[in-house]
Design a protein around this motif. Structure first.
Motif, PDB file in Angstrom:
ATOM      1  N   MET A  70      30.659  58.320 -38.931  1.00 43.76           N
ATOM      2  CA  MET A  70      30.967  57.988 -37.536  1.00 43.76           C
ATOM      3  C   MET A  70      32.043  56.913 -37.450  1.00 43.76           C
ATOM      4  O   MET A  70      32.222  56.289 -36.402  1.00 43.76           O
ATOM      5  CB  MET A  70      29.705  57.523 -36.806  1.00 43.76           C
ATOM      6  CG  MET A  70      28.728  58.643 -36.486  1.00 43.76           C
ATOM      7  SD  MET A  70      27.457  58.112 -35.326  1.00 43.76           S
ATOM      8  CE  MET A  70      26.757  59.702 -34.842  1.00 43.76           C
ATOM      9  N   LEU A  71      32.760  56.697 -38.531  1.00 43.47           N
ATOM     10  CA  LEU A  71      33.794  55.674 -38.550  1.00 43.47           C
ATOM     11  C   LEU A  71      35.065  56.172 -37.865  1.00 43.47           C
ATOM     12  O   LEU A  71      35.288  57.371 -37.717  1.00 43.47           O
ATOM     13  CB  LEU A  71      34.118  55.275 -39.994  1.00 43.47           C
ATOM     14  CG  LEU A  71      32.969  54.678 -40.810  1.00 43.47           C
ATOM     15  CD1 LEU A  71      33.433  54.425 -42.238  1.00 43.47           C
ATOM     16  CD2 LEU A  71      32.467  53.386 -40.175  1.00 43.47           C
ATOM     17  N   PHE A  72      35.899  55.221 -37.468  1.00 43.70           N
ATOM     18  CA  PHE A  72      37.216  55.578 -36.956  1.00 43.70           C
ATOM     19  C   PHE A  72      38.029  56.228 -38.078  1.00 43.70           C
ATOM     20  O   PHE A  72      37.915  55.825 -39.249  1.00 43.70           O
ATOM     21  CB  PHE A  72      37.964  54.324 -36.499  1.00 43.70           C
ATOM     22  CG  PHE A  72      37.445  53.691 -35.239  1.00 43.70           C
ATOM     23  CD1 PHE A  72      37.888  54.127 -33.997  1.00 43.70           C
ATOM     24  CD2 PHE A  72      36.530  52.655 -35.295  1.00 43.70           C
ATOM     25  CE1 PHE A  72      37.425  53.536 -32.826  1.00 43.70           C
ATOM     26  CE2 PHE A  72      36.058  52.050 -34.133  1.00 43.70           C
ATOM     27  CZ  PHE A  72      36.508  52.498 -32.896  1.00 43.70           C
ATOM     28  N   ARG A  98      22.048  63.831 -46.347  1.00 37.76           N
ATOM     29  CA  ARG A  98      22.327  64.971 -45.477  1.00 37.76           C
ATOM     30  C   ARG A  98      21.046  65.523 -44.829  1.00 37.76           C
ATOM     31  O   ARG A  98      21.011  65.821 -43.634  1.00 37.76           O
ATOM     32  CB  ARG A  98      23.031  66.077 -46.269  1.00 37.76           C
ATOM     33  CG  ARG A  98      23.453  67.280 -45.422  1.00 37.76           C
ATOM     34  CD  ARG A  98      24.080  68.341 -46.303  1.00 37.76           C
ATOM     35  NE  ARG A  98      25.278  67.864 -46.963  1.00 37.76           N
ATOM     36  CZ  ARG A  98      26.498  67.910 -46.417  1.00 37.76           C
ATOM     37  NH1 ARG A  98      26.654  68.425 -45.209  1.00 37.76           N
ATOM     38  NH2 ARG A  98      27.553  67.475 -47.084  1.00 37.76           N
ATOM     39  N   ALA A  99      19.990  65.653 -45.634  1.00 36.81           N
ATOM     40  CA  ALA A  99      18.741  66.198 -45.108  1.00 36.81           C
ATOM     41  C   ALA A  99      18.137  65.276 -44.059  1.00 36.81           C
ATOM     42  O   ALA A  99      17.599  65.737 -43.034  1.00 36.81           O
ATOM     43  CB  ALA A  99      17.750  66.430 -46.247  1.00 36.81           C
ATOM     44  N   GLU A 100      18.225  63.963 -44.285  1.00 39.18           N
ATOM     45  CA  GLU A 100      17.692  63.013 -43.321  1.00 39.18           C
ATOM     46  C   GLU A 100      18.479  63.041 -42.021  1.00 39.18           C
ATOM     47  O   GLU A 100      17.911  62.920 -40.931  1.00 39.18           O
ATOM     48  CB  GLU A 100      17.697  61.599 -43.922  1.00 39.18           C
ATOM     49  CG  GLU A 100      16.646  61.371 -44.996  1.00 39.18           C
ATOM     50  CD  GLU A 100      15.238  61.478 -44.436  1.00 39.18           C
ATOM     51  OE1 GLU A 100      14.988  60.976 -43.318  1.00 39.18           O
ATOM     52  OE2 GLU A 100      14.372  62.090 -45.094  1.00 39.18           O
ATOM     53  N   VAL A 101      19.794  63.192 -42.132  1.00 37.52           N
ATOM     54  CA  VAL A 101      20.626  63.283 -40.928  1.00 37.52           C
ATOM     55  C   VAL A 101      20.248  64.518 -40.118  1.00 37.52           C
ATOM     56  O   VAL A 101      20.102  64.459 -38.887  1.00 37.52           O
ATOM     57  CB  VAL A 101      22.123  63.305 -41.287  1.00 37.52           C
ATOM     58  CG1 VAL A 101      22.970  63.632 -40.064  1.00 37.52           C
ATOM     59  CG2 VAL A 101      22.559  61.968 -41.882  1.00 37.52           C
ATOM     60  N   LEU A 109      23.621  62.096 -31.911  1.00 37.57           N
ATOM     61  CA  LEU A 109      23.476  61.327 -30.674  1.00 37.57           C
ATOM     62  C   LEU A 109      22.433  60.212 -30.779  1.00 37.57           C
ATOM     63  O   LEU A 109      22.105  59.565 -29.781  1.00 37.57           O
ATOM     64  CB  LEU A 109      23.092  62.264 -29.522  1.00 37.57           C
ATOM     65  CG  LEU A 109      24.096  63.382 -29.200  1.00 37.57           C
ATOM     66  CD1 LEU A 109      23.533  64.298 -28.116  1.00 37.57           C
ATOM     67  CD2 LEU A 109      25.439  62.784 -28.768  1.00 37.57           C
ATOM     68  N   LEU A 110      21.904  59.992 -31.972  1.00 37.92           N
ATOM     69  CA  LEU A 110      20.845  58.995 -32.135  1.00 37.92           C
ATOM     70  C   LEU A 110      21.300  57.607 -31.700  1.00 37.92           C
ATOM     71  O   LEU A 110      20.507  56.811 -31.197  1.00 37.92           O
ATOM     72  CB  LEU A 110      20.377  58.967 -33.595  1.00 37.92           C
ATOM     73  CG  LEU A 110      19.205  58.047 -33.939  1.00 37.92           C
ATOM     74  CD1 LEU A 110      17.961  58.444 -33.162  1.00 37.92           C
ATOM     75  CD2 LEU A 110      18.943  58.057 -35.442  1.00 37.92           C
ATOM     76  N   HIS A 111      22.590  57.305 -31.884  1.00 42.20           N
ATOM     77  CA  HIS A 111      23.102  55.985 -31.535  1.00 42.20           C
ATOM     78  C   HIS A 111      22.948  55.679 -30.044  1.00 42.20           C
ATOM     79  O   HIS A 111      22.912  54.511 -29.649  1.00 42.20           O
ATOM     80  CB  HIS A 111      24.577  55.861 -31.921  1.00 42.20           C
ATOM     81  CG  HIS A 111      25.488  56.779 -31.167  1.00 42.20           C
ATOM     82  ND1 HIS A 111      25.646  58.107 -31.511  1.00 42.20           N
ATOM     83  CD2 HIS A 111      26.275  56.576 -30.088  1.00 42.20           C
ATOM     84  CE1 HIS A 111      26.511  58.670 -30.677  1.00 42.20           C
ATOM     85  NE2 HIS A 111      26.902  57.765 -29.798  1.00 42.20           N
ATOM     86  N   LEU A 112      22.836  56.710 -29.209  1.00 43.21           N
ATOM     87  CA  LEU A 112      22.690  56.506 -27.770  1.00 43.21           C
ATOM     88  C   LEU A 112      21.279  56.079 -27.387  1.00 43.21           C
ATOM     89  O   LEU A 112      21.087  55.237 -26.504  1.00 43.21           O
ATOM     90  CB  LEU A 112      23.054  57.794 -27.018  1.00 43.21           C
ATOM     91  CG  LEU A 112      24.496  58.278 -27.153  1.00 43.21           C
ATOM     92  CD1 LEU A 112      24.666  59.616 -26.454  1.00 43.21           C
ATOM     93  CD2 LEU A 112      25.464  57.238 -26.581  1.00 43.21           C
ATOM     94  N   LEU A 121      19.529  54.873 -40.634  1.00 45.63           N
ATOM     95  CA  LEU A 121      19.803  56.163 -41.255  1.00 45.63           C
ATOM     96  C   LEU A 121      21.145  56.176 -41.966  1.00 45.63           C
ATOM     97  O   LEU A 121      21.264  56.694 -43.085  1.00 45.63           O
ATOM     98  CB  LEU A 121      19.770  57.254 -40.176  1.00 45.63           C
ATOM     99  CG  LEU A 121      20.241  58.658 -40.564  1.00 45.63           C
ATOM    100  CD1 LEU A 121      19.307  59.261 -41.607  1.00 45.63           C
ATOM    101  CD2 LEU A 121      20.316  59.549 -39.324  1.00 45.63           C
ATOM    102  N   ARG A 122      22.158  55.624 -41.331  1.00 45.36           N
ATOM    103  CA  ARG A 122      23.524  55.778 -41.817  1.00 45.36           C
ATOM    104  C   ARG A 122      24.052  54.598 -42.622  1.00 45.36           C
ATOM    105  O   ARG A 122      25.066  54.713 -43.303  1.00 45.36           O
ATOM    106  CB  ARG A 122      24.458  56.048 -40.629  1.00 45.36           C
ATOM    107  CG  ARG A 122      24.122  57.343 -39.897  1.00 45.36           C
ATOM    108  CD  ARG A 122      24.987  57.567 -38.663  1.00 45.36           C
ATOM    109  NE  ARG A 122      24.628  58.801 -37.972  1.00 45.36           N
ATOM    110  CZ  ARG A 122      25.077  60.002 -38.303  1.00 45.36           C
ATOM    111  NH1 ARG A 122      25.924  60.125 -39.325  1.00 45.36           N
ATOM    112  NH2 ARG A 122      24.691  61.070 -37.625  1.00 45.36           N
TER     113      ARG A 122
END
Length: 239
Positions: A70-72, A98-101, A109-112, A121-122
């Protein structure tokens, strides 16, 4: 040699309290009381200063970079350019499982709804896995950044690891002067109004006069991603 991690941190702070940032870093990388270290870097707005310092002492020092997916795009490009320019020999790109994501954030959208859960997670979980083979890690945190960082020392206990903060006592001017003196490349987003850079969805521009970290998780009671610990607990909420 003190065995308790807190005692080790206290002893090291006493031994190195009058040392410069470069001396603290140089000795930490060779001191048996510190152990095997990796540097953790975001390749963000000020990261290049400490990365350059590490490259001058030992280019083979492992450098861990968390690619959260999710980085720039600018950060990913900058990371490659800086690593090449400084000739860093052991940059390790860390990714979330990958499996956890797929299980916990398959729509991205978890960050919302749960920014702490997204950071766990990340960032936190991939870093904890990567640090399993090290005794401690080097960070670029500084007291002037405020919040939980104002009492920062050169060495601190972080669970079972020792954390080394060579730039703890540097000011923003110290960082900028170092970058100018050594002609270091700047993150392209800094000129666009991003003095502190994290993941794209959770980073906004900062207006003149605002705290440099005001653009991180704006309008949320959160100021840290959670990879840093105080008294064994992740620091995520503003002090």
């Amino acid at each position: 040699m003190p065995h308790d991690i807190d005692d080790r941190a206290d002893a090291l702070n006493e031994a190195y309290r009058h040392h410069s940032a470069h001396a603290v870093l140089e000795r930490a990388l060779s001191d048996s009381q510190v152990g095997k270290l990796a540097m953790v870097s975001s390749f963000g707005a000020e990261s290049v200063a400490l990365l350059h310092m590490v490259s001058k002492i030992d280019r083979a020092t492992p450098v861990l970079f968390l690619d959260t997916h999710m980085l720039f795009a600018e950060t990913l490009t900058y990371q490659m350019e800086v690593a090449e320019q400084l000739r860093l020999r052991d940059v390790r790109i860390l990714h979330p499982d990958r499996a956890e994501v797929m299980d916990r954030d398959n729509e991205g959208l978890l960050h919302l709804s749960d920014p702490d859960g997204c950071c766990a997670l990340r960032k936190t979980e991939p870093l904890q896995r990567a640090l399993a083979g090290f005794d401690g890690w080097i960070t670029g945190r500084k007291q002037y950044q405020g919040g939980a960082r104002v009492q920062l020392k050169f060495f601190e206990a972080d669970g079972d690891h020792l954390k080394v903060n060579p730039l703890a006592h540097w000011t923003s001017s110290d960082v900028q002067d170092y970058m100018v003196e050594n002609r270091l490349p700047r993150h392209p987003l800094v000129a666009q109004g991003y003095p502190s850079i994290g993941c794209a969805p959770c980073t906004t521009k900062v207006a003149p006069g605002e705290d440099p970290r005001a653009g991180r998780w704006r309008n949320r009671q959160k100021s840290e991603c959670g990879i840093h610990f105080v008294n064994g607990k992740p620091v995520r909420v503003s002090a």
